[in-house]
Enzyme design. Structure first.
Site, short mmCIF file in Angstrom:
data_model
loop_
_atom_site.label_atom_id
_atom_site.label_comp_id
_atom_site.label_asym_id
_atom_site.label_seq_id
_atom_site.Cartn_x
_atom_site.Cartn_y
_atom_site.Cartn_z
CB VAL A 48 -0.95 0.00 1.21
CG1 VAL A 48 -1.68 1.33 1.33
CG2 VAL A 48 -1.94 -1.14 1.10
CB ALA A 49 3.91 2.14 1.93
CD GLU A 53 -2.03 4.79 -1.61
OE1 GLU A 53 -1.72 5.49 -0.63
OE2 GLU A 53 -1.24 4.01 -2.17
CG ASP A 95 -11.88 30.85 -40.59
OD1 ASP A 95 -11.28 31.27 -41.60
OD2 ASP A 95 -13.10 30.95 -40.43
CG ASP A 348 -14.98 24.21 -41.31
OD1 ASP A 348 -14.48 24.06 -42.44
OD2 ASP A 348 -15.30 25.32 -40.85
CG ASN A 410 4.86 6.27 -2.71
OD1 ASN A 410 4.58 7.07 -1.83
ND2 ASN A 410 3.93 5.64 -3.41
CG ASN A 447 1.22 5.71 1.94
OD1 ASN A 447 2.38 5.99 2.15
ND2 ASN A 447 0.84 4.83 1.05
CB THR A 450 3.00 12.25 2.45
OG1 THR A 450 2.79 10.84 2.28
CG2 THR A 450 3.73 12.49 3.76
CG ASP A 451 0.81 9.52 -0.87
OD1 ASP A 451 1.78 10.28 -0.90
OD2 ASP A 451 0.90 8.28 -0.93
#
Length: 612
Positions: A48-49, A53, A95, A348, A410, A447, A450-451
């Site tokens: 998981v770390a 995720e 154009d 077009d 990580n 996690n 920080t994530d």
């Protein structure tokens, strides 16, 4: 980006699975099956770390915020994939009318041997309606001029109802309105001067005289429109009525936008159905390079090799049809260019669909063009398109920032935990208390802090330096060399310093649990500190109080872990002494400073490469 992330994610998943199984096997071999539950939980938490995720959530937020910012700048994104594609655009095929110009067709004057009859043609061969305001800007401008000269379009149309018509089409370049008159029916034609001129009964000298006038007016930037008539329902052997000179001034913000696009490495080409001289005059006014103008007829007379060469070198195309636009887009893409194409008509649609980014006009665009487009400009403004490209580049850079932050943290976390676990497995004897580098709940907490908030806050960053760089190739790797260097150096650095604390503090008579708490706190604070240099790998990024606030909130949460007994118990920490707190602060500061040095060296290397 989605494909590269998918491939990268699969590689990361296999590496993490192999690492987790390897650690579990080694733990079982050295500790025995009695500790299987703890070892299995540790292996799962390590996976998981190591797995990013939070990447899907941050990607979604980064794109959503970017789309919102684009909408605020009058660019509506219909497909999210276009956001990334905008950051890779190398050529804009635009154009002229309404995109580079204001689309306010004002009749400057008439050049006609019969001004009264020309005004009549101007009102009858016209589909606009002044009372309701419905109609093309050019036709509305014609009616306004006629009304200003004393004409009454509504009354005139009431006296001379239309009995037949041929609508304007780019293929035949004129429209015909056949109306009832006192002498029967009369057909009035309005269209491209050279087309109408070729259908009139004039001497060679008269044709040459009017052709010279048309070229002179076009060279002055006027758009000319020709008128003719003939009793009955005919489209040839017409009576020449003269010209209307229309002026559509360039948008004042367009020259700066084109200069900004050029500085960003984006080539701008004009693709218009207007007269070559008019196209050249407008191109020179707005800053598009115009050494020569290639017309649709010239294009048709070339073989495929010559066409490809001309498309590669010519920046102004005039009197082109929708088929020409499609061929230009396909040729540019075959030449490895990422193309953004603007369009407004039904015809077009194929070119918009074929382009990497199809861009429809919100004001004058047809429903079909908007349906197939990836982006819709609500104000039909070229400057809005350049702003959208800037946002696209900024969004991709924010994704890069998050990836740099996530992978570097990580990596340091994985190195610390994996190597630390191997040391524990190698030194511990069966039956001893199993004390791993970090508890499973601590890894999850790291996690979570920080994530989450800091990573999400990076999605709000602004990146003015993005337009000072060349376009990013669509085949570019997920992490460029500077970003990969940052991830490896900073990640390894954090892991080594953490291992140093893990192995060194017990030698200084610190207990196992207090050492684990120090390493735990260091890992949190050092990963939060890596967010700041990760934002500035390529250039200096403006201050973002949301990022600072997210880091501060996460740091405050970590302090609560140490101060609140219930949280301390849940996360298996002990109070730190002053010396232990100093160890955490010094180790974090050293890693942060070295990360900043790494960023500074990367920017210096980039500047040296650019100057070389």
């Amino acid at each position: 980006l989605e494909r590269r992330l998918d491939e990268f994610g699969k590689r990361v998943a296999w590496i993490v699975i192999a690492l987790a199984i390897g650690l579990l096997a080694m733990g079982l071999a050295t500790r025995g099956v009695d500790d299987f539950r703890v070892l299995f939980l540790f292996a799962v938490v390590l996976a998981v770390a190591a797995v990013p995720e939070s990447l899907p959530a941050v990607l979604t937020l980064a794109f959503a915020l970017g789309v919102e910012r684009m909408a605020a700048r009058n660019a509506i994104v219909r497909r999210l994939s276009a956001v990334e594609a905008l950051g890779s655009v190398t050529v804009i095929a635009t154009d002229k009318t309404g995109t580079l110009t204001e689309n306010e067709m004002r009749v400057d004057r008439l050049d006609s041997p019969d001004a009264e009859e020309t005004l009549r043609a101007m009102m009858l061969a016209n589909d606009a309606d002044l009372d309701s305001g419905v109609g093309e800007p050019m036709e509305t401008g014609l009616l306004r001029f006629a009304a200003g000269q004393g004409g009454d379009p509504t009354a005139l149309r009431s006296r001379h109802p239309r009995v037949d018509e041929r609508p304007f089409d780019a293929e035949w370049k004129f429209m015909r309105a056949t109306v009832e008159t006192d002498d029967g029916t009369t057909s009035y034609l309005k269209g491209a001067p050279e087309t109408i001129l070729s259908r009139c009964v004039l001497s060679d000298a008269e044709v040459a005289q009017w052709s010279e006038k048309i070229d002179d007016y076009a060279a002055q930037g006027f758009r000319t429109l020709a008128f003719a008539k003939r009793p009955g329902q005919f489209e040839s052997d017409l009576e020449w009525l003269g010209l209307a000179l229309l002026w559509d001034p360039p948008r004042p913000e367009v020259p700066d936008a084109i200069a900004k696009a050029a500085a960003a490495g984006v080539r701008v080409i004009m693709v218009t159905g207007d007269h070559p001289a008019t196209a050249k005059a407008v191109a020179e006014q707005v800053g598009i390079r115009c050494e020569r103008v290639l017309t649709g007829d010239q294009f048709d007379s070339m073989d495929s090799t010559r066409r490809t060469e001309e498309i590669r070198n010519c920046d102004v195309f005039a009197r082109v049809t929708s088929a020409h636009k499609l061929e230009i887009v396909n040729a540019l893409r075959a030449d490895d260019e990422a193309v953004a194409m603007t369009g407004d008509g039904v015809n077009d649609a194929p070119a918009l669909k074929a382009a990497d980014v199809g861009i429809a006009m919100g004001i004058r665009g047809s429903d079909v063009s908007r349906e197939v487009a990836d982006l819709v400009l609500l104000d039909d403004n070229f400057a809005t398109l350049v702003a959208a490209i800037e946002e696209g580049r900024s969004i991709y850079e924010n994704v890069q920032k998050f990836i740099r932050t996530l992978f570097s943290t990580n990596l340091s976390e994985t190195i610390l935990i994996a190597v630390g676990a191997l040391i524990v497995f190698g030194l511990g004897a069966a039956g001893d208390e199993l004390r791993l580098p970090l508890a499973a709940v601590q890894i999850l907490w790291v996690n979570l802090l920080t994530d989450s908030l800091p990573a999400l806050a990076l999605a709000t960053d602004r990146n003015p330096g993005a337009m000072g760089q060349p376009p990013r190739p669509a085949s570019a790797p997920l992490l460029d060399r500077a970003s990969l260097r940052f991830v490896v150096i900073v990640g390894v650095l954090g892991g080594i310093v953490g291992l140093g604390l893990l192995g060194g503090l017990p030698q200084l008579a610190h207990s196992t649990q207090s050492t684990q708490t120090v390493v735990f706190c260091f890992l949190v604070f050092v990963q939060l500190s890596f967010v700041l240099p990760a934002r500035r790998v390529h250039w200096r990024t403006p201050f973002n109080w949301l990022v600072v606030a997210a880091i501060a909130l996460s740091a405050a949460a970590q302090f609560l872990v140490l101060l609140v007994p219930a949280m301390s118990t849940a996360l298996q920490t002990v109070p730190l002494t002053l010396s232990q707190a100093i160890w955490v602060a010094v180790a974090t500061l050293v890693c942060w400073l070295l990360a900043e040095v790494t960023v500074l060296q990367s920017r210096r290397s980039a500047l040296r490469s650019a100057s070389a």
